[in-house]
Motif scaffolding. Structure first.
Motif, PDB file in Angstrom:
ATOM      1  N   TYR A 165       1.165  -1.110   0.250  1.00 55.28           N
ATOM      2  CA  TYR A 165      -0.193   0.341  -0.100  1.00 55.28           C
ATOM      3  C   TYR A 165       0.811   1.082   0.142  1.00 55.28           C
ATOM      4  O   TYR A 165       0.344   2.466  -0.976  1.00 55.28           O
ATOM      5  CB  TYR A 165      -0.242   0.434   0.861  1.00 55.28           C
ATOM      6  CG  TYR A 165      -2.315  -0.871   1.442  1.00 55.28           C
ATOM      7  CD1 TYR A 165      -2.415  -1.856   0.410  1.00 55.28           C
ATOM      8  CD2 TYR A 165      -2.400  -1.118   2.496  1.00 55.28           C
ATOM      9  CE1 TYR A 165      -3.354  -2.835   0.147  1.00 55.28           C
ATOM     10  CE2 TYR A 165      -3.957  -2.187   2.350  1.00 55.28           C
ATOM     11  CZ  TYR A 165      -3.842  -3.192   0.950  1.00 55.28           C
ATOM     12  OH  TYR A 165      -5.535  -4.369   1.349  1.00 55.28           O
ATOM     13  N   MET A 166       1.869   1.936   0.998  1.00 52.98           N
ATOM     14  CA  MET A 166       2.818   2.470   0.833  1.00 52.98           C
ATOM     15  C   MET A 166       3.236   2.671  -0.537  1.00 52.98           C
ATOM     16  O   MET A 166       3.474   4.114  -1.028  1.00 52.98           O
ATOM     17  CB  MET A 166       3.636   1.934   1.521  1.00 52.98           C
ATOM     18  CG  MET A 166       3.301   1.704   3.648  1.00 52.98           C
ATOM     19  SD  MET A 166       4.521   2.221   4.581  1.00 52.98           S
ATOM     20  CE  MET A 166       3.784   0.622   6.093  1.00 52.98           C
ATOM     21  N   VAL A 167       3.461   1.973  -1.415  1.00 44.91           N
ATOM     22  CA  VAL A 167       4.941   2.275  -2.467  1.00 44.91           C
ATOM     23  C   VAL A 167       3.447   2.773  -3.172  1.00 44.91           C
ATOM     24  O   VAL A 167       4.148   3.548  -3.712  1.00 44.91           O
ATOM     25  CB  VAL A 167       5.588   0.870  -3.126  1.00 44.91           C
ATOM     26  CG1 VAL A 167       5.789   0.711  -4.123  1.00 44.91           C
ATOM     27  CG2 VAL A 167       6.277   0.090  -2.129  1.00 44.91           C
TER      28      VAL A 167
ATOM     29  N   GLY B   1       2.038   6.546  -6.554  1.00 45.19           N
ATOM     30  CA  GLY B   1       0.605   7.430  -7.809  1.00 45.19           C
ATOM     31  C   GLY B   1       0.647   7.238  -8.305  1.00 45.19           C
ATOM     32  O   GLY B   1       0.362   5.671  -9.011  1.00 45.19           O
ATOM     33  N   THR B   2       0.025   8.233  -9.348  1.00 39.54           N
ATOM     34  CA  THR B   2      -0.564   7.216 -10.937  1.00 39.54           C
ATOM     35  C   THR B   2       1.045   7.213 -11.541  1.00 39.54           C
ATOM     36  O   THR B   2       1.749   8.443 -11.767  1.00 39.54           O
ATOM     37  CB  THR B   2      -1.009   8.866 -11.502  1.00 39.54           C
ATOM     38  OG1 THR B   2      -2.606   8.854 -10.561  1.00 39.54           O
ATOM     39  CG2 THR B   2      -1.092   8.162 -12.784  1.00 39.54           C
ATOM     40  N   PRO B   3       1.379   6.153 -12.155  1.00 43.40           N
ATOM     41  CA  PRO B   3       2.702   5.609 -12.503  1.00 43.40           C
ATOM     42  C   PRO B   3       2.718   6.856 -14.150  1.00 43.40           C
ATOM     43  O   PRO B   3       2.154   6.668 -14.861  1.00 43.40           O
ATOM     44  CB  PRO B   3       2.100   4.017 -12.889  1.00 43.40           C
ATOM     45  CG  PRO B   3       1.502   3.590 -12.200  1.00 43.40           C
ATOM     46  CD  PRO B   3       0.352   4.837 -12.151  1.00 43.40           C
ATOM     47  N   ARG B   4       4.103   7.521 -14.595  1.00 45.98           N
ATOM     48  CA  ARG B   4       4.374   7.945 -15.632  1.00 45.98           C
ATOM     49  C   ARG B   4       5.099   7.600 -16.359  1.00 45.98           C
ATOM     50  O   ARG B   4       5.440   7.449 -17.011  1.00 45.98           O
ATOM     51  CB  ARG B   4       4.380   9.261 -15.251  1.00 45.98           C
ATOM     52  CG  ARG B   4       2.777   9.756 -14.737  1.00 45.98           C
ATOM     53  CD  ARG B   4       3.171  11.740 -14.468  1.00 45.98           C
ATOM     54  NE  ARG B   4       2.064  11.970 -14.006  1.00 45.98           N
ATOM     55  CZ  ARG B   4       1.278  12.803 -12.694  1.00 45.98           C
ATOM     56  NH1 ARG B   4       2.369  11.722 -11.703  1.00 45.98           N
ATOM     57  NH2 ARG B   4       0.464  12.813 -12.462  1.00 45.98           N
TER      58      ARG B   4
ATOM     59  N   GLY C 217       6.898  -0.632 -10.211  1.00 46.43           N
ATOM     60  CA  GLY C 217       6.777  -0.567  -8.900  1.00 46.43           C
ATOM     61  C   GLY C 217       5.251  -0.667  -8.404  1.00 46.43           C
ATOM     62  O   GLY C 217       5.693  -0.960  -6.898  1.00 46.43           O
ATOM     63  N   ALA C 218       4.165  -0.104  -8.622  1.00 46.75           N
ATOM     64  CA  ALA C 218       2.842   0.091  -9.039  1.00 46.75           C
ATOM     65  C   ALA C 218       2.287  -1.328  -8.707  1.00 46.75           C
ATOM     66  O   ALA C 218       1.019  -1.591  -8.440  1.00 46.75           O
ATOM     67  CB  ALA C 218       2.821   1.151  -9.434  1.00 46.75           C
TER      68      ALA C 218
ATOM     69  N   TYR D  69       2.747  -7.581  -7.627  1.00 44.72           N
ATOM     70  CA  TYR D  69       3.509  -8.408  -7.400  1.00 44.72           C
ATOM     71  C   TYR D  69       4.931  -8.361  -7.690  1.00 44.72           C
ATOM     72  O   TYR D  69       6.181  -9.175  -6.651  1.00 44.72           O
ATOM     73  CB  TYR D  69       3.054  -9.577  -9.208  1.00 44.72           C
ATOM     74  CG  TYR D  69       1.988 -10.218  -8.738  1.00 44.72           C
ATOM     75  CD1 TYR D  69       1.621 -10.894  -8.065  1.00 44.72           C
ATOM     76  CD2 TYR D  69       1.223  -9.084  -9.944  1.00 44.72           C
ATOM     77  CE1 TYR D  69       0.381 -11.252  -8.587  1.00 44.72           C
ATOM     78  CE2 TYR D  69      -0.001  -9.759 -10.431  1.00 44.72           C
ATOM     79  CZ  TYR D  69      -1.064 -11.000  -8.938  1.00 44.72           C
ATOM     80  OH  TYR D  69      -1.925 -10.948  -8.865  1.00 44.72           O
ATOM     81  N   VAL D  70       5.487  -7.086  -8.417  1.00 48.16           N
ATOM     82  CA  VAL D  70       6.673  -6.635  -8.395  1.00 48.16           C
ATOM     83  C   VAL D  70       7.269  -6.199  -6.809  1.00 48.16           C
ATOM     84  O   VAL D  70       7.701  -6.701  -6.348  1.00 48.16           O
ATOM     85  CB  VAL D  70       6.989  -6.210  -8.957  1.00 48.16           C
ATOM     86  CG1 VAL D  70       8.426  -5.221  -9.318  1.00 48.16           C
ATOM     87  CG2 VAL D  70       6.810  -6.604 -10.715  1.00 48.16           C
ATOM     88  N   ASN D  71       6.134  -5.018  -6.424  1.00 48.86           N
ATOM     89  CA  ASN D  71       6.657  -4.674  -5.223  1.00 48.86           C
ATOM     90  C   ASN D  71       6.971  -5.650  -3.923  1.00 48.86           C
ATOM     91  O   ASN D  71       7.446  -5.539  -3.236  1.00 48.86           O
ATOM     92  CB  ASN D  71       6.122  -3.586  -5.090  1.00 48.86           C
ATOM     93  CG  ASN D  71       4.536  -3.575  -4.931  1.00 48.86           C
ATOM     94  OD1 ASN D  71       4.173  -4.612  -4.286  1.00 48.86           O
ATOM     95  ND2 ASN D  71       3.719  -2.762  -5.183  1.00 48.86           N
TER      96      ASN D  71
END
Length: 610
Positions: free
Chosen positions: A443-445, A450-453, A460-461, A464-466
């Motif tokens: 949740y913190m990541v 925020g909105t990935p750009r 990061g969002a 599975y990765v984070n």
């Protein structure tokens, strides 16, 4: 020889006086008013903002905050410095620091629409402060995952019965989730069926204890070893043995999977079922001490098998020749007295479910006192069991179950049943805390990104990765094989987060009303900041850098793990000092003590929050 009844008597008396007296004062201090609409009613959406009856919300909140830390910390402290300093810090520090922290975190969130402490601090010191607090909390959750995975492995190795029971417990929670949310079967019937099943897992575990590797299991000689005596080379021993290392790997994988599953599938039903273990384990043990002292007899006298005082620099049980009482006692006991992790639960989660403002006193202040009772139970169990067996503090952790089994004989329960049950209680707390920490880190990541750009932000969002990154980094931190290093690093980081949550509360109070006294939160803030920063410096430079890396004979993975611990340690200190500077500047401005802007980097609190 003194009886453990004195621990029970001391905490019950002091906690009762504190709740009636100081808890009532704090309720008036923050102006809790039932005529004011709570966020749960104002934004009711049937998902996050849902008014809950006080007993129901207390159960959910308590099961969320009462993990394995208030058991592990007091046990370790009692064996290093003696039971007297341990019980005094719990009995006095909990109502004056920890309960205040939880109550103020909940109350401040209540006045900020049920938002998290990260959001609240951002309202007053700007977006930069919010992001620093989120990064701090993210690093803390990684430490929680690493430490609790290791402790679960130690408990499963000491009590293979608990390993079997815990696997069945997780399975029952999954089935209960389907029972409620997919099959829509009766809640009350399911409660009876599955709670009965949870207690039945103890019997199954006694009959069929399991281990992954190994040959010697003193508490369960008939243990079923699933994969043979010798583990393959890729299974780490982590300072104990390959069975512990194998269980750590299994638990890290479990934590990652559990954090990704929908909350209805495992988290909600497991928390609900674990609350019955919690109430039975804590309440039953406290009552058993009283009954075993004054009414019945137990399998052995309920007297201390550990010394009241071992000295300022610790006992022979300590992992290091030099373990000074100050500051290490305080960051060792950690959650039994004060826990920053609770601010993440209190603010933004529990605050969204408060039915009435005055409920915050029981749930916030009273809930933390309940965690102190769990710490008292831990001190009673280790007092009775002592440090039976060799191997240091780490291998003594299962003695919570050993001592608990002795205490429960006051009710006529054989030790052969009572000890595995208490081991399951400990394991269930640890499992809950570990996979909840993985979920919170995700949740913190996501909030930080925020909105990935960019492509990196998109990865990061990705849950599975984070999640994989958290689990892998947690495993790498275990490379030194030193449980004590990790525990003190976790304890220091956790209590430093508590200091930052108290900073958030103090900033809120200062901006709310210039006439508000700031002593109730300011003194705990100063105490915890000073203690934890010194403690983290000691762990980084003495225990890890000097003892483990410079004076020892470290291998490659020890250097990787030790270096990682030092980097995280210093990063946490840097983030905390920066946030303390921003917060102090805001308080000076709000009180007219300086010319600083209200928000250090351009943020501005809303008029409603002043």
């Amino acid at each position: 020889m003194a009886g453990v009844i004195w621990i029970v008597a001391l905490v019950l008396v002091l906690f009762s006086v504190a709740y009636v007296g100081y808890g009532r004062y704090l309720q008036q201090f923050v102006d809790l008013d039932d005529s004011r609409e709570t966020p749960a009613h104002k934004y009711q959406d049937g998902q996050e903002y849902v008014p809950a009856k006080k007993p129901v919300l207390l159960g959910h909140h308590y099961s969320s905050i009462a993990g394995g830390a208030p058991i592990v910390g007091p046990i370790t402290a009692a064996l290093v410095w003696g039971w007297v300093p341990a019980v005094l810090w719990v009995a006095i520090g909990n109502p004056l620091l920890g309960a205040v922290h939880d109550f103020v975190s909940l109350s401040s969130s209540l006045r900020h629409e049920g938002k998290s402490i990260g959001y609240i601090i951002g309202e007053y010191v700007g977006e930069r402060g919010k992001n620093m607090l989120l990064w701090f909390a993210f690093l803390l959750t990684i430490l929680v995952v690493a430490v609790f995975a290791l402790v679960i492995g130690i408990v499963f190795d000491g009590y293979p019965q608990a390993a079997t029971a815990s696997m069945l417990y997780i399975g029952l929670a999954l089935v209960f989730g389907f029972w409620l949310y997919q099959l829509n079967l009766p809640f009350s019937v399911g409660t009876v069926v599955f709670v009965t099943g949870i207690f039945a897992t103890v019997y199954v575990g006694i009959q069929y204890p399991i281990a992954l590797f190994g040959s010697e299991f003193p508490n369960a000689s008939d243990t079923i070893v699933l994969f043979g005596e010798t583990a393959p080379s890729f299974v780490p021993e982590l300072g104990f043995n390959a069975n512990v290392g194998a269980w750590v790997l299994v638990m890290l994988v479990y934590g990652g999977i559990a954090s990704i599953l929908p909350v209805w599938m495992l988290l909600q039903p497991r928390d609900y079922l674990s609350s019955f273990l919690l109430y039975t384990g804590v309440g039953g043990a406290l009552l058993a001490v009283i009954v075993g002292t004054f009414v019945t007899t137990t399998s052995q006298p309920l007297e201390f098998q550990v010394d009241a005082w071992y000295g300022v620099f610790g006992s022979n049980n300590a992992a290091y020749d030099l373990m000074p009482l100050f500051p290490l006692l305080f960051i060792t006991i950690a959650c039994g007295t004060i826990s920053g992790f609770h601010s993440l639960v209190s603010s933004g989660t529990t605050a969204k479910q408060l039915n009435r403002e005055t409920d915050a006193r029981l749930i916030g202040y009273g809930g933390m006192l309940g965690e102190g009772l769990l710490a008292a139970v831990a001190l009673c169990t280790i007092g009775v069991a002592g440090i039976a067996g060799a191997g240091g503090i780490g291998t003594a952790l299962p003695n919570f179950a050993t001592g608990g089994g002795v205490i429960l004989t006051a009710f006529g329960i054989p030790e052969s049943y009572g000890a595995p049950f208490m081991a399951l209680v400990l394991a269930s707390f640890l499992l809950t805390s570990m996979d909840t920490a993985v979920r919170l880190s995700r949740y913190m990541v996501e909030e930080l990104v925020g909105t990935p750009r960019t492509t990196a932000q998109t990865y990061g969002a990705n849950r599975y990765v984070n999640t994989s990154i958290v689990v892998i980094v947690a495993f790498l931190l275990l490379g030194t094989g030193s449980w004590e290093d990790l525990w003190l690093l976790f304890g220091g980081a956790n209590q430093l987060l508590a200091a930052l949550a108290l900073l958030t509360g103090t900033v809120w109070l200062a901006n709310w009303d210039r006439s508000k006294q700031l002593v109730s939160t300011g003194v705990p803030l100063a105490v915890m900041s000073f203690i934890t920063i010194i403690g983290l410096v000691w762990v980084a430079f003495y225990q890890v850098l000097y003892v483990r890396l410079i004076s020892g004979s470290p291998g490659f993975w020890t250097w990787v793990s030790g270096g990682g611990q030092i980097v995280i340690n210093l990063t946490l200190i840097g983030l905390a000092l920066s946030l303390l500077r921003l917060g102090y500047g805001n308080i000076k401005s709000s009180r007219g003590l300086g010319d600083e802007a209200v928000a250090a980097d351009g943020g501005e609190p809303s008029d409603d929050d002043r």
